[in-house]
Design an enzyme around this catalytic site. Structure first.
Site, PDB file in Angstrom:
ATOM      1  N   CYS A   1     -14.817  10.238   4.998  1.00 40.05           N
ATOM      2  CA  CYS A   1     -16.004  10.208   5.848  1.00 40.05           C
ATOM      3  C   CYS A   1     -16.232  11.609   6.397  1.00 40.05           C
ATOM      4  CB  CYS A   1     -15.795   9.217   6.999  1.00 40.05           C
ATOM      5  SG  CYS A   1     -16.952   9.395   8.364  1.00 40.05           S
TER       6      CYS A   1
ATOM      7  N   GLU B   1      27.923 -17.002  -0.547  1.00 41.16           N
ATOM      8  CA  GLU B   1      27.106 -17.099   0.661  1.00 41.16           C
ATOM      9  C   GLU B   1      25.767 -16.397   0.413  1.00 41.16           C
ATOM     10  OE1 GLU B   1      31.017 -16.221   3.507  1.00 41.16           O
ATOM     11  OE2 GLU B   1      29.341 -14.799   3.367  1.00 41.16           O
TER      12      GLU B   1
ATOM     13  N   ASP C   1      19.163 -10.722   5.009  1.00 38.75           N
ATOM     14  CA  ASP C   1      18.505  -9.436   5.213  1.00 38.75           C
ATOM     15  C   ASP C   1      18.328  -9.232   6.715  1.00 38.75           C
ATOM     16  OD1 ASP C   1      17.359  -7.050   4.622  1.00 38.75           O
ATOM     17  OD2 ASP C   1      15.409  -7.859   4.063  1.00 38.75           O
TER      18      ASP C   1
ATOM     19  N   LYS D   1      23.057 -13.647   0.983  1.00 40.41           N
ATOM     20  CA  LYS D   1      23.080 -12.275   1.502  1.00 40.41           C
ATOM     21  C   LYS D   1      21.869 -12.116   2.413  1.00 40.41           C
ATOM     22  CE  LYS D   1      23.269  -7.399   0.166  1.00 40.41           C
ATOM     23  NZ  LYS D   1      22.131  -6.980   1.029  1.00 40.41           N
TER      24      LYS D   1
ATOM     25  N   CYS E   1     -19.631   4.728  10.737  1.00 38.36           N
ATOM     26  CA  CYS E   1     -20.599   5.609  11.409  1.00 38.36           C
ATOM     27  C   CYS E   1     -21.796   5.974  10.540  1.00 38.36           C
ATOM     28  CB  CYS E   1     -19.917   6.873  11.912  1.00 38.36           C
ATOM     29  SG  CYS E   1     -19.406   8.004  10.591  1.00 38.36           S
TER      30      CYS E   1
ATOM     31  N   CYS F   1     -20.039   6.073   5.208  1.00 39.80           N
ATOM     32  CA  CYS F   1     -18.947   5.543   6.018  1.00 39.80           C
ATOM     33  C   CYS F   1     -19.344   4.167   6.557  1.00 39.80           C
ATOM     34  CB  CYS F   1     -18.635   6.489   7.180  1.00 39.80           C
ATOM     35  SG  CYS F   1     -17.416   5.832   8.364  1.00 39.80           S
TER      36      CYS F   1
ATOM     37  N   TYR G   1      29.962 -15.743   9.859  1.00 41.20           N
ATOM     38  CA  TYR G   1      30.583 -15.979   8.560  1.00 41.20           C
ATOM     39  C   TYR G   1      31.977 -15.381   8.401  1.00 41.20           C
ATOM     40  CZ  TYR G   1      28.225 -11.446   7.874  1.00 41.20           C
ATOM     41  OH  TYR G   1      27.763 -10.164   8.017  1.00 41.20           O
TER      42      TYR G   1
ATOM     43  N   LYS H   1      22.309  -9.314  -6.312  1.00 43.54           N
ATOM     44  CA  LYS H   1      21.010  -9.274  -5.657  1.00 43.54           C
ATOM     45  C   LYS H   1      19.923  -9.951  -6.485  1.00 43.54           C
ATOM     46  CE  LYS H   1      20.064  -6.033  -2.873  1.00 43.54           C
ATOM     47  NZ  LYS H   1      19.631  -4.771  -2.217  1.00 43.54           N
TER      48      LYS H   1
ATOM     49  N   CYS I   1     -16.662  10.007  14.714  1.00 45.70           N
ATOM     50  CA  CYS I   1     -16.679   8.727  14.010  1.00 45.70           C
ATOM     51  C   CYS I   1     -15.828   7.736  14.799  1.00 45.70           C
ATOM     52  CB  CYS I   1     -16.127   8.879  12.593  1.00 45.70           C
ATOM     53  SG  CYS I   1     -16.004   7.304  11.686  1.00 45.70           S
TER      54      CYS I   1
END
Length: 721
Positions: A470, A138, A142, A140, A457, A454, A249, A363, A476
Site C-alpha cells: 500500500c 506412552e 507436547d 509423547k 485506505c 489498498c 509418568y 514420532k 493508512c
C-alpha cells in the site's frame, strides 16, 4: 460411593450448596466446615483427574470451592495446603533457578520405524541376552517437563527441566494447577519426587485463544507455547486463569524420612546411577510399569493411553494405533515414547551425555488436512505490505481447530492456482504454523488476485517482485497500530511502556487516530482512565513520550518505518544527509550514492519521502516539538572503545544525548540488554524489562551518578555542554 471416599462428609455426594450466611457461623463452625470442604474438594479432584469419574457436577464443585474461599476470607483461616491456593499468590520479581533432585536428560527420537528397530537391536545387544525386551509405551506429550517434590505428602516445590540439572522454580505457578494435588493420598513416603508434563488441553487452548482474540490480543500459536508462557508468568494469578493440566509418568526419588527440599537427592556417588535410570530402583517400584500403577494410588494423574508390550513390533503397533486415534484426543501429542520396562536393565544401559539409552521417541509425521476456502481477505501490515489470508471452513489440524491460513504472496497464489471455493490441503509448518499446501479440487476459474487499491485506505498498491505494498504510508489506518509500536520500539525511539498491547489500546480508544504524530497530543488524564492504567503509569508514559522529542536523526529515520530501512541503514542515511530537510529534498539518484543503497532500497526511500501523506506526518511531528539531532561529524575520541551501554529511565539529559556522548567516544549504545552489554545506565523510573534482562545477563547496573564517575575516569565531561 467408593471405599476411599471421606466418611461422614456432607459435601462428597449430592452436596447441599445452600449455605448459611457466614455471619451466622461461629469461628469453630467455620473451621469445621472449611476442613470438610477441603477434604471433599481434594476427593473430587481425585475422582475427576485420576479416576476420570466425577461424582458431582462442575457447577456443584464450583459452589463448594467458592464457599471455601468465602470462609477462609471471612474468618482469616490458614490456607496452607488448601485447594484455594490454586487461585494464585503474590507476583514474583523473577523466577529463581534451583538444582533438580535428579538430572533430567532428553530422549532421542525419529519418525522412521527402521530407526526404532535399530534402537531395539542396540538395547538387546548391550543387554547381551538377545531376548525380546519389554517396553512401556506412552504418548509423547507436547508440553513442558516438570519435577515436583512432595514432603510428608505435602506439595513443596516444582521446577522446570531447564538444562537438565538446573531449572526455574515455578512452585507458585504449578500450585495453581488443579490436577497437581496439594496433598497426596494413601500412605506416601516421607519424600517423593516425581516427573510430569505440564500441558494445555486442546479444548482449553481453543477457548483461551478465543478469549484472547476477543480482547484484541494475539492468539497463541499452539498449546505448547500457551503452556510455556503460562508456566513462566511472574504473577501466579495469571497462571491460575490459564487451563493448564499435568500428567505424571516417572518416580524420580523416594526417601522414607522427610527432609528439607534442599537436602533431598542422591549423594555424589549415587548421582550418576540415579541419572542413568531417571532415579534409583525403589522398593516395590522395580519397573516403569510399577510406577504407572502406583502414581494414581498417591492421587497423581496418569494418562490412560499407556501400555506394557513385549518386543519392538508390539511397540511399533502401539504407536500406529495411537497415531490413528490422535485426532480424538483432547491433548497434543507428537509421537510415542518407548521405555525399557525393567529399571535394572535401564541401569545397565545407562546414558549418553544428553540422552537416556533405554528410551526412544517414535514420532508422528506432520499432519495434513483438507478443507474449503470460504473467503480470502487481505491484511495490511506496518510497512504497507499486503498479506492474503485464506479463511477456511474450520478443520482440525494438529489437534488445533484452524480457520485461517497464510497464502504468503501473489506468486504463491498463482503457483497454487488457489481461489475462493477451492478444496485445499492445509499443513502446519513445523507442526505449528498453518499454510495452504496444495489445491486438491479446483472449484474456481483462474486464481485470486490481490487488489490494485489498498482495501483499507484506497491508496494505490504497487508491486515489488512477488510482494504488494500500500502506498498510503503512515496515515493508512491499517498500518497505524503497528506503526506506533515500531516507532516506540527498540528499532525506533525506545519509548518504554509503549509496546504492542499499549499501542493497540491507544488506537482502539481513539487517543491515536491519524498517525504516530498523535502520540505527542495524548492527554495524561484520558490515558489514566483506560483499563489497566493509572495516574502514575500514564504520567510516566507521557514523560517517556516527551523525552523522545530530541532523538538522533538515525533513530528518527529508523522509527518512521521506511520499507527495508532498519537502524543501520537509517544511521547511514543520517550520516550522508545530516537532516530531515535534506532527505525531503533528495531524489533517488542522490540516495543511491549512499554506500549500500541499491536501486530497490533507494527507490523505497525516495518514494517514502515524496509521499504527501508521509510528509504531512513528519511536519506534524516537528510541529509537536520533535527535532532530530544531526549526527556528530567526527568522534571526540576512543576512550570508551569496546564498551557497550544501554540506557533506561529519565536522565538529566535526553537518552539520545547520552547515547551520542558515549558513541562520540568510541562506545556502542544499543536499545536492549544482551550478554554483550557492559553497563545498564538506569535513571529515574527505569524500565522493569531492561533491569530484569541485566540481572539475568549479570550486566552491571549503574545510576546516573555512577555513570558520571565512570566517564570522569576517562576524562569525559558529563553532562555534555
Amino acid at each position: 460411593m467408593t471405599e476411599d471416599a471421606p466418611a461422614d462428609n456432607p459435601y462428597v455426594r449430592e452436596p447441599d450448596t445452600e449455605f448459611a450466611p457466614t455471619g451466622k457461623l461461629s469461628a469453630e463452625d467455620a473451621r469445621e466446615q472449611a476442613e470438610q470442604l477441603r477434604e471433599a474438594i481434594r476427593y473430587h479432584d481425585y475422582r475427576y483427574y485420576v479416576e476420570n469419574d466425577p461424582v458431582i457436577s462442575d457447577r456443584a464443585y464450583d459452589e463448594l470451592f467458592e464457599r471455601l474461599e468465602e470462609l477462609e476470607g471471612a474468618f482469616d483461616l490458614d490456607t496452607e495446603g488448601s485447594p484455594t491456593a490454586r487461585v494464585g499468590g503474590e507476583p514474583m520479581d523473577e523466577l529463581e533457578s534451583v538444582d533438580l533432585v535428579v538430572p533430567l536428560l532428553s530422549i532421542d527420537s525419529s519418525g522412521e520405524a527402521d530407526d526404532v528397530r535399530a534402537f531395539d537391536d542396540r538395547v538387546r545387544r548391550e543387554l547381551d541376552d538377545g531376548a525380546a525386551v519389554d517396553y512401556v509405551c506412552e504418548p509423547k506429550f507436547d508440553g513442558l517437563s516438570i519435577e515436583i517434590v512432595y514432603v510428608e505428602g505435602r506439595y513443596e516445590r516444582a521446577a522446570t527441566r531447564g538444562d537438565g540439572e538446573t531449572g526455574d522454580d515455578v512452585t507458585e505457578n504449578v500450585r495453581t494447577i488443579a490436577s497437581v494435588p496439594q496433598r497426596l493420598r494413601g500412605d506416601p513416603p516421607g519424600v517423593l519426587v516425581v516427573r510430569g508434563e505440564i500441558h494445555m488441553s486442546l479444548s482449553g487452548f481453543q477457548a483461551h485463544n478465543r478469549e484472547r482474540v476477543e480482547q484484541g490480543k494475539e492468539p497463541f500459536a499452539n498449546p505448547r507455547n500457551a503452556a510455556a508462557g503460562s508456566l513462566r508468568q511472574l504473577d501466579p494469578s495469571v497462571t491460575a486463569e490459564r487451563p493448564l493440566d499435568c500428567f505424571f509418568y516417572d518416580v524420580l526419588w523416594v526417601e522414607e524420612e522427610p527432609a528439607p527440599v534442599d537436602e533431598i537427592g542422591p549423594e555424589d556417588a549415587d548421582a550418576e546411577e540415579a541419572a542413568s535410570v531417571g532415579g534409583l530402583a525403589l522398593d516395590g517400584l522395580d519397573t516403569h510399569w510399577d510406577e504407572h500403577r502406583q502414581l494414581p494410588e498417591w492421587g497423581l494423574q496418569v494418562n490412560d493411553r499407556h501400555e506394557l508390550v513385549e518386543g519392538v513390533d508390539h511397540a511399533i503397533a502401539f504407536r500406529n494405533d495411537l497415531q490413528a486415534d490422535r485426532d480424538d484426543l483432547d491433548y497434543e501429542i507428537d509421537g510415542t515414547v518407548l521405555k525399557v520396562n525393567d529399571r535394572e536393565q535401564c541401569r545397565q544401559l545407562g546414558t549418553t551425555s544428553r540422552h537416556y539409552r533405554w528410551a526412544y521417541a517414535y514420532k508422528f509425521p506432520a499432519r495434513t488436512e483438507e478443507t474449503r476456502i470460504a473467503d480470502i481477505v487481505v491484511q495490511v501490515g506496518r510497512t504497507g505490505r499486503l498479506t492474503p489470508v485464506a479463511l477456511l471452513d474450520p478443520v482440525d489440524v494438529g489437534g488445533v481447530t484452524v480457520s485461517r491460513a497464510s497464502l504468503h504472496n501473489q506468486s504463491e497464489i498463482a503457483e497454487l492456482g488457489v481461489d475462493v471455493g477451492d478444496i485445499v490441503t492445509v499443513q502446519r509448518a513445523g507442526d505449528v504454523i498453518p499454510y495452504v499446501a496444495e489445491v486438491v479440487e479446483d472449484n474456481s476459474e483462474g486464481h485470486f488476485e490481490l487488489p490494485d487499491e489498498c482495501p483499507v485506505c484506497g491508496s494505490d498498491v504497487e508491486a515489488d517482485g512477488p510482494l504488494r505494498f500500500c502506498t498510503g504510508g503512515l496515515s493508512c489506518p491499517a498500518q497505524l497500530k503497528r506503526s506506533v509500536e515500531h516507532y516506540a520500539g527498540d528499532s525506533g525511539l525506545d519509548i518504554e511502556g509503549l509496546g504492542e498491547e499499549a499501542a493497540d489500546q491507544l488506537v482502539e480508544a481513539g487517543l491515536i487516530e491519524d498517525s504516530i504524530a498523535d502520540l505527542y497530543e495524548i492527554d495524561a488524564e484520558e490515558l489514566a482512565d483506560l483499563e489497566g492504567w493509572g495516574e502514575k503509569s500514564a504520567e510516566k508514559l507521557r514523560e517517556e513520550i516527551e523525552g523522545s522529542k530530541s532523538p538522533s536523526l538515525g533513530s528518527f529515520l529508523s522509527a518512521l518505518g521506511i520499507p527495508e530501512v532498519g537502524p543501520t541503514m537509517a544511521a547511514d542515511l543520517a550520516a550522508a544527509f545530516g537532516s530531515v530537510d535534506a532527505l525531503l529534498d533528495a531524489d533517488e539518484e542522490e540516495i543511491r550514492e549512499v554506500e549500500g543503497f541499491g536501486p530497490t532500497v533507494a527507490g523505497h526511500v525516495a518514494e517514502f519521502f515524496a509521499n504527501e501523506r508521509n510528509r504531512r506526518v513528519i511536519e506534524r511531528l516537528r510541529e509537536a516539538g520533535v527535532e532530530p539531532e544531526p549526527p556528530e561529524s567526527t568522534t571526540a575520541g576512543d576512550e570508551l572503545d569496546g564498551l557497550t551501554f544501554v540506557f533506561t529511565g529519565a536522565l538529566s539529559v535526553t537518552r539520545d544525548e547520552a547515547q551520542s556522548l558515549v558513541e562520540a567516544h568510541g562506545a556502542n549504545a544499543t536499545s536492549s540488554v544482551s550478554s554483550n552489554t557492559d553497563y545498564l545506565v538506569a535513571g529515574d523510573d527505569p524500565g522493569r524489562t531492561k533491569r530484569e534482562d541485566a540481572e539475568t545477563e549479570e550486566v552491571p547496573i549503574v545510576d546516573e551518578g555512577e555513570f558520571e564517575e565512570l566517564l570522569a575516569d576517562h576524562d569525559i565531561e558529563y553532562p555534555p555542554e
